[in-house]
Write a protein that holds these residues in place. Structure first.
Motif, PDB file in Angstrom:
ATOM      1  N   ASN A   1       0.815  -1.214   0.000  1.00 19.96           N
ATOM      2  CA  ASN A   1       0.000   0.000   0.000  1.00 19.96           C
ATOM      3  C   ASN A   1       0.851   1.269   0.000  1.00 19.96           C
ATOM      4  OD1 ASN A   1      -2.383  -1.418   0.010  1.00 19.96           O
ATOM      5  ND2 ASN A   1      -2.912  -0.956   2.130  1.00 19.96           N
ATOM      6  N   SER A   2       0.309   2.316  -0.598  1.00 18.83           N
ATOM      7  CA  SER A   2       0.918   3.640  -0.495  1.00 18.83           C
ATOM      8  C   SER A   2       0.665   4.194   0.905  1.00 18.83           C
ATOM      9  CB  SER A   2       0.320   4.573  -1.543  1.00 18.83           C
ATOM     10  OG  SER A   2      -1.052   4.816  -1.248  1.00 18.83           O
ATOM     11  N   LEU A   3       1.343   5.282   1.221  1.00 18.71           N
ATOM     12  CA  LEU A   3       1.169   5.906   2.535  1.00 18.71           C
ATOM     13  C   LEU A   3      -0.295   6.241   2.802  1.00 18.71           C
ATOM     14  CD1 LEU A   3       2.440   7.164   5.100  1.00 18.71           C
ATOM     15  CD2 LEU A   3       2.690   9.288   3.789  1.00 18.71           C
ATOM     16  N   ALA A   4      -0.985   6.777   1.800  1.00 20.61           N
ATOM     17  CA  ALA A   4      -2.389   7.167   1.980  1.00 20.61           C
ATOM     18  C   ALA A   4      -3.291   5.971   2.229  1.00 20.61           C
ATOM     19  CB  ALA A   4      -2.875   7.940   0.750  1.00 20.61           C
ATOM     20  N   GLN A   5      -2.856   4.783   1.789  1.00 17.54           N
ATOM     21  CA  GLN A   5      -3.666   3.574   1.951  1.00 17.54           C
ATOM     22  C   GLN A   5      -3.363   2.823   3.248  1.00 17.54           C
ATOM     23  OE1 GLN A   5      -2.317   1.835  -1.759  1.00 17.54           O
ATOM     24  NE2 GLN A   5      -4.315   2.166  -2.697  1.00 17.54           N
ATOM     25  N   ILE A   6      -2.333   3.253   3.965  1.00 19.58           N
ATOM     26  CA  ILE A   6      -2.003   2.600   5.237  1.00 19.58           C
ATOM     27  C   ILE A   6      -2.885   3.220   6.313  1.00 19.58           C
ATOM     28  CG2 ILE A   6      -0.178   2.017   6.891  1.00 19.58           C
ATOM     29  CD1 ILE A   6       1.834   2.303   4.629  1.00 19.58           C
ATOM     30  N   VAL A   7      -4.058   2.673   6.434  1.00 21.30           N
ATOM     31  CA  VAL A   7      -5.064   3.208   7.351  1.00 21.30           C
ATOM     32  C   VAL A   7      -5.409   2.142   8.396  1.00 21.30           C
ATOM     33  CG1 VAL A   7      -6.017   4.779   5.647  1.00 21.30           C
ATOM     34  CG2 VAL A   7      -6.943   2.469   5.827  1.00 21.30           C
ATOM     35  N   ARG A   8      -6.005   2.599   9.465  1.00 19.08           N
ATOM     36  CA  ARG A   8      -6.355   1.668  10.539  1.00 19.08           C
ATOM     37  C   ARG A   8      -7.489   0.742  10.092  1.00 19.08           C
ATOM     38  NH1 ARG A   8      -6.329   3.039  16.957  1.00 19.08           N
ATOM     39  NH2 ARG A   8      -6.792   0.928  17.713  1.00 19.08           N
ATOM     40  N   HIS A   9      -7.344  -0.519  10.443  1.00 21.51           N
ATOM     41  CA  HIS A   9      -8.352  -1.531  10.110  1.00 21.51           C
ATOM     42  C   HIS A   9      -8.923  -2.062  11.422  1.00 21.51           C
ATOM     43  CE1 HIS A   9     -10.346  -4.957   8.370  1.00 21.51           C
ATOM     44  NE2 HIS A   9      -9.591  -5.806   9.055  1.00 21.51           N
ATOM     45  N   ASP A  10     -10.197  -1.821  11.632  1.00 21.87           N
ATOM     46  CA  ASP A  10     -10.843  -2.228  12.885  1.00 21.87           C
ATOM     47  C   ASP A  10     -12.185  -2.865  12.555  1.00 21.87           C
ATOM     48  OD1 ASP A  10     -11.729  -2.633  15.422  1.00 21.87           O
ATOM     49  OD2 ASP A  10     -11.844  -0.508  15.981  1.00 21.87           O
ATOM     50  N   ASP A  11     -12.203  -4.183  12.551  1.00 17.40           N
ATOM     51  CA  ASP A  11     -13.458  -4.898  12.273  1.00 17.40           C
ATOM     52  C   ASP A  11     -13.925  -5.709  13.474  1.00 17.40           C
ATOM     53  OD1 ASP A  11     -11.584  -6.890  12.333  1.00 17.40           O
ATOM     54  OD2 ASP A  11     -12.047  -7.721  10.356  1.00 17.40           O
ATOM     55  N   GLY A  12     -13.343  -5.410  14.648  1.00 21.17           N
ATOM     56  CA  GLY A  12     -13.774  -6.066  15.880  1.00 21.17           C
ATOM     57  C   GLY A  12     -13.206  -7.443  16.109  1.00 21.17           C
ATOM     58  N   THR A  13     -12.229  -7.861  15.277  1.00 18.24           N
ATOM     59  CA  THR A  13     -11.685  -9.218  15.425  1.00 18.24           C
ATOM     60  C   THR A  13     -10.419  -9.261  16.261  1.00 18.24           C
ATOM     61  OG1 THR A  13     -10.467  -9.009  13.337  1.00 18.24           O
ATOM     62  CG2 THR A  13     -12.671  -9.980  13.230  1.00 18.24           C
ATOM     63  N   LEU A  14      -9.845  -8.107  16.577  1.00 17.17           N
ATOM     64  CA  LEU A  14      -8.637  -8.070  17.399  1.00 17.17           C
ATOM     65  C   LEU A  14      -8.989  -7.836  18.859  1.00 17.17           C
ATOM     66  CD1 LEU A  14      -6.315  -5.867  15.146  1.00 17.17           C
ATOM     67  CD2 LEU A  14      -6.076  -8.324  15.588  1.00 17.17           C
ATOM     68  N   SER A  15      -8.038  -8.119  19.738  1.00 21.61           N
ATOM     69  CA  SER A  15      -8.248  -7.842  21.156  1.00 21.61           C
ATOM     70  C   SER A  15      -8.123  -6.342  21.406  1.00 21.61           C
ATOM     71  CB  SER A  15      -7.229  -8.607  22.002  1.00 21.61           C
ATOM     72  OG  SER A  15      -5.917  -8.191  21.695  1.00 21.61           O
ATOM     73  N   GLU A  16      -8.552  -5.901  22.573  1.00 16.11           N
ATOM     74  CA  GLU A  16      -8.581  -4.471  22.881  1.00 16.11           C
ATOM     75  C   GLU A  16      -7.190  -3.862  22.947  1.00 16.11           C
ATOM     76  OE1 GLU A  16     -10.827  -3.828  26.396  1.00 16.11           O
ATOM     77  OE2 GLU A  16     -12.763  -4.379  25.487  1.00 16.11           O
ATOM     78  N   ASP A  17      -6.162  -4.673  23.170  1.00 13.82           N
ATOM     79  CA  ASP A  17      -4.807  -4.133  23.273  1.00 13.82           C
ATOM     80  C   ASP A  17      -4.043  -4.225  21.957  1.00 13.82           C
ATOM     81  OD1 ASP A  17      -4.487  -6.874  23.171  1.00 13.82           O
ATOM     82  OD2 ASP A  17      -2.893  -6.935  24.689  1.00 13.82           O
ATOM     83  N   GLU A  18      -4.760  -4.371  20.835  1.00 13.26           N
ATOM     84  CA  GLU A  18      -4.117  -4.460  19.531  1.00 13.26           C
ATOM     85  C   GLU A  18      -4.727  -3.457  18.553  1.00 13.26           C
ATOM     86  OE1 GLU A  18      -2.812  -9.129  19.155  1.00 13.26           O
ATOM     87  OE2 GLU A  18      -4.940  -8.627  18.919  1.00 13.26           O
ATOM     88  N   ALA A  19      -3.890  -2.959  17.631  1.00  8.20           N
ATOM     89  CA  ALA A  19      -4.339  -2.048  16.582  1.00  8.20           C
ATOM     90  C   ALA A  19      -3.692  -2.468  15.274  1.00  8.20           C
ATOM     91  CB  ALA A  19      -3.966  -0.604  16.913  1.00  8.20           C
ATOM     92  N   ALA A  20      -4.490  -2.512  14.203  1.00  8.68           N
ATOM     93  CA  ALA A  20      -4.007  -2.983  12.900  1.00  8.68           C
ATOM     94  C   ALA A  20      -4.034  -1.860  11.878  1.00  8.68           C
ATOM     95  CB  ALA A  20      -4.860  -4.156  12.409  1.00  8.68           C
TER      96      ALA A  20
END
Length: 232
Positions: free
Chosen positions: A90-109
């Motif tokens: 991905n380009s810089l503009a496409q590197i965005v946060r992905h949050d679909d509720g499948t990760l634990s609360e202490d993780e960010a994708a």
């Protein structure tokens, strides 16, 4: 940031591009040149997504090339199969946060490859309770389950290049394994590189079991054209 970290990745990319161009069945190899982003643009991303920061190797890569796209097609019995290979970041503009509720609360994708050919998503995963720690690279399959790929972006880049941008290559890290069609194409194009997939990927860093293959040897193979040897 040390820009030579990013530069060191490109000879391996050049080697794979030349391999594809020299393969008798491969056609229409296209590398899309992308101008690197500025330090100010990277700093702005980090402010917007604070407290998360890019690892040095990814920041260095983006400073040289704002993403990556290497595409190629193949001729099978003189019939073209367009866009079979798609090596993409991905380009810089496409590197965005992905949050679909499948990760634990202490993780960010954050997405580093969301192209359709992945049949899933590749993300940097940070620990929210330790955002300064380097993120690791994970694959989210179409079943929404997460699978560890690599400890660093550089390690992920090596694996991306080795797999030639074939569709769904990250499934080698899942219990399901590579899609059959992808495995057959990989075996046809490069039987030696296919060894890595027969070994079924890398185990997570927190496991007590040894890794299935040595990433230093993967890098050596990409640099010198040597087959990856099974450690077991």
């Amino acid at each position: 940031m040390a820009q030579d970290q990013g530069i060191g990745m490109f000879p391996q990319l050049l080697g794979v591009s030349q391999f594809l161009e020299n393969h008798p069945a491969v056609t229409d190899v296209k590398f899309f040149d992308k101008t690197g982003v500025t330090k100010a643009a990277i700093a702005k991303w980090e402010v917007t997504n604070s407290p998360f920061q890019f690892p040095d190797d990814l920041a260095s890569f983006l400073a040289i090339s704002d993403g990556l796209l290497l595409r190629w097609s193949i001729l099978l019995n003189k019939v073209p199969i367009q866009g079979l290979g798609n090596t993409h970041i991905n380009s810089l503009a496409q590197i965005v946060r992905h949050d679909d509720g499948t990760l634990s609360e202490d993780e960010a994708a954050f997405l580093i490859d969301s192209s359709p050919q992945m049949h899933g998503r590749v993300c940097l995963i940070y620990k929210t309770d330790n955002p300064g720690a380097p993120p690791t690279v994970w694959f989210q399959s179409l079943t929404c389950t997460w699978h560890y790929i690599a400890k660093t972006f550089t390690d992920y880049f090596r694996l991306l290049i080795m797999h030639l941008g074939l569709p769904g290559w990250c499934y080698v890290f899942t219990d399901a394994g590579l899609p059959r069609v992808t495995e057959e194409w990989f075996s046809f194009l490069s039987p030696e590189r296919h060894q890595i997939d027969l070994q079924k990927g890398i185990r997570p860093v927190n496991t007590k079991k040894p890794p299935l293959f040595d990433l230093d040897k993967v890098s050596e193979y990409l640099d010198k054209g040597l087959p990856v040897q099974d450690e077991h």
